[in-house]
Design an enzyme around this catalytic site. Structure first.
Site, PDB file in Angstrom:
ATOM      1  N   SER A 143       2.720  74.654  55.682  1.00 34.07           N
ATOM      2  CA  SER A 143       3.524  73.559  56.261  1.00 34.07           C
ATOM      3  C   SER A 143       4.941  74.096  56.422  1.00 34.07           C
ATOM      4  O   SER A 143       5.294  75.103  55.790  1.00 34.07           O
ATOM      5  CB  SER A 143       3.534  72.369  55.294  1.00 34.07           C
ATOM      6  N   TYR A 156       4.204  68.605  46.841  1.00 32.41           N
ATOM      7  CA  TYR A 156       3.764  69.154  48.137  1.00 32.41           C
ATOM      8  C   TYR A 156       4.564  70.413  48.472  1.00 32.41           C
ATOM      9  O   TYR A 156       4.002  71.436  48.878  1.00 32.41           O
ATOM     10  CB  TYR A 156       3.956  68.070  49.204  1.00 32.41           C
TER      11      TYR A 156
HETATM   12  P1  NAD Z   1      -5.776  64.512  57.234  1.00 32.02           P
HETATM   13  O1  NAD Z   1      -5.545  63.524  56.151  1.00 32.02           O
HETATM   14  O2  NAD Z   1      -6.090  64.038  58.608  1.00 32.02           O
HETATM   15  O3  NAD Z   1      -6.915  65.556  56.809  1.00 32.02           O
HETATM   16  C1  NAD Z   1      -7.055  66.021  55.502  1.00 32.02           C
HETATM   17  C2  NAD Z   1      -8.468  66.522  55.308  1.00 32.02           C
HETATM   18  O4  NAD Z   1      -8.599  66.986  53.947  1.00 32.02           O
HETATM   19  C3  NAD Z   1      -9.536  65.440  55.493  1.00 32.02           C
HETATM   20  O5  NAD Z   1     -10.688  65.994  56.077  1.00 32.02           O
HETATM   21  C4  NAD Z   1      -9.820  64.993  54.061  1.00 32.02           C
HETATM   22  O6  NAD Z   1     -11.111  64.420  53.894  1.00 32.02           O
HETATM   23  C5  NAD Z   1      -9.720  66.329  53.361  1.00 32.02           C
HETATM   24  N1  NAD Z   1      -9.504  66.219  51.924  1.00 32.02           N
HETATM   25  C6  NAD Z   1      -8.552  65.524  51.247  1.00 32.02           C
HETATM   26  N2  NAD Z   1      -8.734  65.641  49.923  1.00 32.02           N
HETATM   27  C7  NAD Z   1      -9.831  66.431  49.761  1.00 32.02           C
HETATM   28  C8  NAD Z   1     -10.523  66.919  48.631  1.00 32.02           C
HETATM   29  N3  NAD Z   1     -10.141  66.614  47.378  1.00 32.02           N
HETATM   30  N4  NAD Z   1     -11.597  67.702  48.829  1.00 32.02           N
HETATM   31  C9  NAD Z   1     -12.025  67.985  50.091  1.00 32.02           C
HETATM   32  N5  NAD Z   1     -11.399  67.555  51.201  1.00 32.02           N
HETATM   33  C10 NAD Z   1     -10.323  66.788  51.028  1.00 32.02           C
HETATM   34  O7  NAD Z   1      -4.447  65.396  57.213  1.00 32.02           O
HETATM   35  P2  NAD Z   1      -3.967  66.627  58.109  1.00 32.02           P
HETATM   36  O8  NAD Z   1      -2.587  66.312  58.523  1.00 32.02           O
HETATM   37  O9  NAD Z   1      -4.958  67.037  59.123  1.00 32.02           O
HETATM   38  O10 NAD Z   1      -3.833  67.739  56.958  1.00 32.02           O
HETATM   39  C11 NAD Z   1      -4.501  68.983  57.012  1.00 32.02           C
HETATM   40  C12 NAD Z   1      -3.608  70.053  56.391  1.00 32.02           C
HETATM   41  O11 NAD Z   1      -2.440  70.213  57.209  1.00 32.02           O
HETATM   42  C13 NAD Z   1      -3.094  69.704  54.989  1.00 32.02           C
HETATM   43  O12 NAD Z   1      -3.126  70.860  54.177  1.00 32.02           O
HETATM   44  C14 NAD Z   1      -1.658  69.295  55.243  1.00 32.02           C
HETATM   45  O13 NAD Z   1      -0.829  69.505  54.131  1.00 32.02           O
HETATM   46  C15 NAD Z   1      -1.305  70.222  56.390  1.00 32.02           C
HETATM   47  N6  NAD Z   1      -0.136  69.813  57.165  1.00 32.02           N
HETATM   48  C16 NAD Z   1      -0.129  68.626  57.836  1.00 32.02           C
HETATM   49  C17 NAD Z   1       1.003  68.280  58.553  1.00 32.02           C
HETATM   50  C18 NAD Z   1       1.077  67.002  59.321  1.00 32.02           C
HETATM   51  O14 NAD Z   1       2.162  66.680  59.799  1.00 32.02           O
HETATM   52  N7  NAD Z   1       0.013  66.260  59.473  1.00 32.02           N
HETATM   53  C19 NAD Z   1       2.114  69.128  58.586  1.00 32.02           C
HETATM   54  C20 NAD Z   1       2.070  70.311  57.899  1.00 32.02           C
HETATM   55  C21 NAD Z   1       0.926  70.656  57.189  1.00 32.02           C
END
Ligand code: NAD
Length: 261
Positions: A143, A156
């Site tokens: 991130s 985080y």
């Molecule tokens: P999201 O909530 O849409 O997806 C998260 C996924 O992780 C889902 O499939 C959920 O079921 C799964 N998950 C959560 N806890 C879990 C567990 N204990 N075991 C197995 N699976 C689990 O969120 P996203 O934004 O797509 O996030 C994906 C990654 O991207 C994360 O690592 C997040 O930190 C990172 N990220 C997101 C953003 C953003 O702005 N959305 C920015 C930077 C980084």
């Protein structure tokens, strides 16, 4: 179809960024192991649709990334069902927003386990077969918060800085075996994880959804536009391809100049 014959396991691929990554890797010809939480029927629909559209083998394992024993089982089942995991995408993640003095210790533990330690476990279990095959790709979804901090995100920010360190360490340990490891650092992407923060801002400030989204993005991203999951997925596919053979240990911001400031 540069990834034909390869298998990609993407943690947290039932929604958001991971879901788009699964699609881009399947489109490049890779078999897929999905993982993540969600409704049984919706996950089966996603699995079957990917298989049909891209004519690749797609399986699902529901391991909880907070539990090392379930991660071990998932990696074993993936290797049995697909022969080997060639591409590992550590993407599963959660968020909790609170001042550090009020941060619930159990939320700290969960974020460190899911956003950081799970990647250590999947990596240690996937690397031996990649080394033996003489090819592999490990992509860690970090991130912007792996590069800079924001208020009220202690766990985080710590986990994401940690995974950038893990990326560098993995790249060094894997060097010489044609296995690369890199991190992607997205800015705001409008997924479930961020929608919760939009909702909290809208409620706190009495804003409409659109105004809350604009405020959230505008505060951090000079481009003032969300990153899309497809943009992250396209970079992932590139990092898995042959032009990325010499890219390892790197972290790529996809953040509309957030970290340029
Ligand atoms: P999201 O909530 O849409 O997806 C998260 C996924 O992780 C889902 O499939 C959920 O079921 C799964 N998950 C959560 N806890 C879990 C567990 N204990 N075991 C197995 N699976 C689990 O969120 P996203 O934004 O797509 O996030 C994906 C990654 O991207 C994360 O690592 C997040 O930190 C990172 N990220 C997101 C953003 C953003 O702005 N959305 C920015 C930077 C980084």
């Amino acid at each position: 179809m540069v990834l034909a014959g390869k298998t990609a396991l993407i943690t947290g691929s039932t929604s958001g960024i991971g879901k788009a990554m699964a699609e881009s890797l399947a489109a490049a010809g890779a078999g897929i192991v999905l993982n993540g939480f969600g409704e049984k029927d919706a996950i089966e629909q996603q699995r079957a649709a990917l298989e049909e559209q891209y004519q690749v083998k797609v399986t699902y394992h529901g391991a909880d990334m907070a539990r090392p024993s379930e991660i071990e089982e998932m990696m074993m089942v993936a290797a049995t069902e697909h022969g080997r995991v060639d591409i590992l995408v550590n993407n599963a993640g959660i968020q909790h927003v609170a001042d550090i003095a009020d941060f619930p210790p159990e939320r700290w533990d969960a974020i460190i386990a899911i956003n950081l330690s799970s990647a250590f476990h999947t990596t240690r279990l996937a690397l031996p077969a990649m080394r033996e095959a003489g090819w592999g790709r490990i992509i860690n979804v970090a991130s912007v918060h792996g590069l800079v901090a924001s208020k009220h995100k202690a766990a985080y920010v710590a986990a994401k800085h940690g995974i950038i360190g893990l990326t560098k360490a993995t790249a060094l340990d894997a060097a010489g075996s044609r296995v690369t490891c890199n991190a992607i650092c997205p800015g705001w992407v409008l997924t479930n994880l961020v929608q919760q923060q939009v909702d909290a801002l809208a409620q706190r400030e009495g804003l409409e959804q659109d105004a809350a989204k604009a405020r959230l993005v505008g505060e951090k991203m000079p481009t003032a536009e969300f990153v899309t999951p497809e943009q992250i997925a396209a970079l992932t596919a590139f990092l898995c391809g042959p032009h990325a053979n010499q890219i390892s240990g790197a972290s790529f911001p996809v953040d509309g100049a957030w970290t340029a400031q």
